[in-house]
Design a protein around this motif. Structure first.
Motif, mmCIF file in Angstrom:
data_model
loop_
_atom_site.group_PDB
_atom_site.id
_atom_site.type_symbol
_atom_site.label_atom_id
_atom_site.label_comp_id
_atom_site.label_asym_id
_atom_site.label_seq_id
_atom_site.Cartn_x
_atom_site.Cartn_y
_atom_site.Cartn_z
ATOM 1 N N PRO A 90 0.716 -1.219 -0.070
ATOM 2 C CA PRO A 90 0.764 0.046 -0.130
ATOM 3 C C PRO A 90 1.112 0.941 -0.357
ATOM 4 O O PRO A 90 0.426 2.234 -0.518
ATOM 5 N N ALA A 91 2.000 1.110 0.733
ATOM 6 C CA ALA A 91 3.096 2.453 0.597
ATOM 7 C C ALA A 91 3.205 2.440 -0.473
ATOM 8 O O ALA A 91 3.665 3.727 -1.137
ATOM 9 N N VAL A 92 4.032 1.830 -1.118
ATOM 10 C CA VAL A 92 4.679 1.990 -3.039
ATOM 11 C C VAL A 92 3.427 2.181 -3.558
ATOM 12 O O VAL A 92 3.901 2.675 -4.104
ATOM 13 N N ALA A 93 1.915 1.685 -3.364
ATOM 14 C CA ALA A 93 0.828 1.467 -4.229
ATOM 15 C C ALA A 93 0.700 3.615 -3.929
ATOM 16 O O ALA A 93 0.281 4.110 -5.429
ATOM 17 N N ALA A 94 0.755 3.974 -2.697
ATOM 18 C CA ALA A 94 0.231 5.694 -3.064
ATOM 19 C C ALA A 94 1.218 6.084 -3.758
ATOM 20 O O ALA A 94 0.946 7.589 -4.240
ATOM 21 N N THR A 95 2.263 5.610 -3.346
ATOM 22 C CA THR A 95 3.861 6.043 -4.147
ATOM 23 C C THR A 95 3.418 6.471 -5.205
ATOM 24 O O THR A 95 3.681 7.600 -6.149
ATOM 25 N N ALA A 96 2.983 5.295 -5.800
ATOM 26 C CA ALA A 96 2.855 5.192 -7.955
ATOM 27 C C ALA A 96 1.695 5.552 -7.830
ATOM 28 O O ALA A 96 2.179 6.717 -9.067
ATOM 29 N N GLY A 97 0.739 6.132 -7.069
ATOM 30 C CA GLY A 97 0.187 6.854 -7.260
ATOM 31 C C GLY A 97 -0.374 8.441 -7.768
ATOM 32 O O GLY A 97 -0.668 8.983 -8.556
ATOM 33 N N PHE A 98 0.467 8.569 -6.677
ATOM 34 C CA PHE A 98 1.260 9.862 -6.975
ATOM 35 C C PHE A 98 1.696 10.433 -7.927
ATOM 36 O O PHE A 98 1.517 12.023 -8.323
ATOM 37 N N VAL A 146 2.043 8.726 -10.004
ATOM 38 C CA VAL A 146 2.109 8.417 -12.092
ATOM 39 C C VAL A 146 0.113 9.173 -12.473
ATOM 40 O O VAL A 146 0.263 9.551 -13.202
ATOM 41 N N LEU A 147 -0.301 8.938 -11.505
ATOM 42 C CA LEU A 147 -1.801 9.154 -11.240
ATOM 43 C C LEU A 147 -2.181 10.734 -10.429
ATOM 44 O O LEU A 147 -3.125 10.781 -10.366
ATOM 45 N N GLY A 148 -1.320 11.123 -9.381
ATOM 46 C CA GLY A 148 -1.686 12.140 -9.167
ATOM 47 C C GLY A 148 -2.435 12.485 -8.089
ATOM 48 O O GLY A 148 -2.989 13.194 -7.882
ATOM 49 N N GLN A 149 -2.035 11.332 -7.139
ATOM 50 C CA GLN A 149 -3.286 11.492 -6.401
ATOM 51 C C GLN A 149 -2.442 11.555 -5.042
ATOM 52 O O GLN A 149 -1.149 10.998 -5.014
ATOM 53 N N SER A 150 -3.313 11.965 -4.068
ATOM 54 C CA SER A 150 -2.351 12.880 -3.218
ATOM 55 C C SER A 150 -2.718 12.159 -1.192
ATOM 56 O O SER A 150 -3.842 11.264 -2.023
ATOM 57 N N LEU A 151 -1.879 11.944 -0.455
ATOM 58 C CA LEU A 151 -2.200 11.646 0.650
ATOM 59 C C LEU A 151 -2.711 12.720 1.348
ATOM 60 O O LEU A 151 -2.616 13.532 1.884
ATOM 61 N N SER A 152 -3.823 11.692 2.516
ATOM 62 C CA SER A 152 -4.227 12.474 3.257
ATOM 63 C C SER A 152 -2.831 12.204 4.650
ATOM 64 O O SER A 152 -2.271 11.079 4.959
ATOM 65 N N THR A 153 -3.072 13.032 6.258
ATOM 66 C CA THR A 153 -2.046 12.899 7.008
ATOM 67 C C THR A 153 -2.159 10.912 7.737
ATOM 68 O O THR A 153 -1.668 10.716 7.846
ATOM 69 N N ALA A 154 -4.081 11.210 7.417
ATOM 70 C CA ALA A 154 -4.206 9.787 8.336
ATOM 71 C C ALA A 154 -3.379 8.873 7.857
ATOM 72 O O ALA A 154 -3.154 7.635 8.222
ATOM 73 N N GLU A 155 -3.433 9.307 5.705
ATOM 74 C CA GLU A 155 -3.372 7.359 5.068
ATOM 75 C C GLU A 155 -1.286 7.474 5.292
ATOM 76 O O GLU A 155 -1.035 6.808 5.328
ATOM 77 N N ALA A 156 -1.010 8.546 5.427
ATOM 78 C CA ALA A 156 0.665 9.112 5.835
ATOM 79 C C ALA A 156 0.850 8.048 6.784
ATOM 80 O O ALA A 156 1.927 7.079 6.940
ATOM 81 N N GLY A 157 -0.065 8.684 8.286
ATOM 82 C CA GLY A 157 0.484 7.748 9.499
ATOM 83 C C GLY A 157 0.042 6.381 9.254
ATOM 84 O O GLY A 157 0.922 5.641 9.989
ATOM 85 N N ALA A 158 -1.090 6.015 8.279
ATOM 86 C CA ALA A 158 -1.284 4.665 8.503
ATOM 87 C C ALA A 158 -0.044 3.851 7.292
ATOM 88 O O ALA A 158 0.060 2.658 8.209
ATOM 89 N N ILE A 159 0.636 4.433 6.288
ATOM 90 C CA ILE A 159 1.638 3.549 5.869
ATOM 91 C C ILE A 159 2.748 3.650 6.690
ATOM 92 O O ILE A 159 3.628 2.549 6.636
ATOM 93 N N ALA A 160 2.938 4.962 8.125
ATOM 94 C CA ALA A 160 3.468 4.454 8.877
ATOM 95 C C ALA A 160 4.062 2.970 9.350
ATOM 96 O O ALA A 160 4.923 2.423 9.991
#
Length: 319
Positions: free
Chosen positions: A268-276, A278-292
């Protein structure tokens, strides 16, 4: 087949066997120099960026068409590169390869169908629950259940704390893909032990392509013959199939299935980075904490495995 018993067998056998020497050409040896953890991480990065590219391809060929192109192109590349022998294998060898190919085809097909119904982040989050469940069932140490629980909390938070607002059919497809992913892990390890280098992977990919090609042709028809679609599908195949599956197969020769499964929680962390990117998808603070949380669980699993390996080779003091 009982996933728990198969995973336990894969885990114990993988940790007990010695690494397979590289081919004379040296490519597997160079990959192996990354170490099993490095191989898994490199494969995860490749597959998620390939997945982001696949999302942009879906309007051209649809989910079944993209899967068919991906598996077919990957099978052609692997068969040409590996040139696996068809003779000299036992019935059990062929049974393992066929099961590996079926799991591969089902995993890809279910996941891409999920992507047509629910967001990429949620699909990856739900899919990774399969390897996480495998890590708990396969592990013989209580501490691995703690790391799996921490990773599970992370992927749950990454999904927004619940999945009630998602398309239930999409959720079912993603969970099914996760179950196939767990089975894929087991048979990837078994295939790696039965066949030299990536020969088993090439044969399993051919099985997966043959199984899915009629589905892709029926769904996409002549759109699969568009040159741009073929080129993009081939790129997806290299990023999402050829590179990651080869790296993971090599890693599973030296890495227990339970530790490998927890490392998959990094997806999920790598997918979020790829989404940001390649696809312009951003992360919320809660999502960043979940990735951590997911990363912390993965690091804990790796440190536990490294410590266990050192304990095994530590000399016993003389009386």
């Amino acid at each position: 087949m009982t996933t728990a018993s198969s995973a336990s067998s894969a885990s114990s056998t993988s940790s007990a066997t010695t690494p397979t020497p590289g081919a004379p050409g040296g490519a597997p040896r160079r990959f192996g120099s990354l170490g099993p953890v490095g191989l898994v991480l490199a494969g995860g990065i490749s597959v998620q960026f390939g997945g982001a590219l696949a999302v942009t391809l879906m309007p051209r060929a649809g989910a079944p068409g993209v899967v068919a192109l991906r598996l077919l192109a990957a099978a052609v590349v692997l068969l040409l590169v590996c040139r696996p022998r068809l003779r000299g294998h036992s019935r059990a060898d062929w049974g393992t390869v066929i099961a590996f190919g079926i799991a591969m085809a089902a995993m890809n097909g279910l996941f891409y169908e999920a992507l047509t119904r629910i967001p990429l982040g949620a699909a990856v989050t739900l899919e990774v629950l399969g390897p996480l469940a495998l890590s708990v069932l396969a592990s013989r140490r209580a501490v691995n259940a703690v790391w799996a629980g921490l990773a599970l909390l992370g992927v749950f938070l990454l999904g927004g704390g619940g999945f009630g607002n998602l398309d239930p059919i999409g959720v079912a497809f993603a969970l099914g893909a996760g179950a196939m992913w767990a089975i894929y892990i087991v048979f990837s390890a078994r295939t790696g032990r039965r066949f030299p280098q990536a020969d088993g992977l090439a044969l399993a990919m051919a099985v997966a392509a043959l199984l899915f090609l009629p589905i892709g042709v029926a769904a996409a028809g002549s759109r699969l013959l568009n040159p741009t679609t073929v080129a993009l599908g081939s790129a997806v195949a290299l990023l999402s199939s050829v590179l990651p599956y080869t790296l993971e197969l090599l890693a599973l020769r030296r890495l227990p299935a339970s530790t490998f499964a927890i490392l998959m929680s990094l997806e999920p962390a790598v997918a979020a980075t790829a989404g940001f990117l390649v696809l312009g998808q951003s992360l919320s603070t809660a999502e960043a904490g979940a990735i951590a949380l997911v990363i912390a669980a993965s690091i804990g699993a790796v440190r536990t495995q490294v410590g266990r390996g050192r304990a095994k080779v530590e000399p016993v003091p003389e009386a």
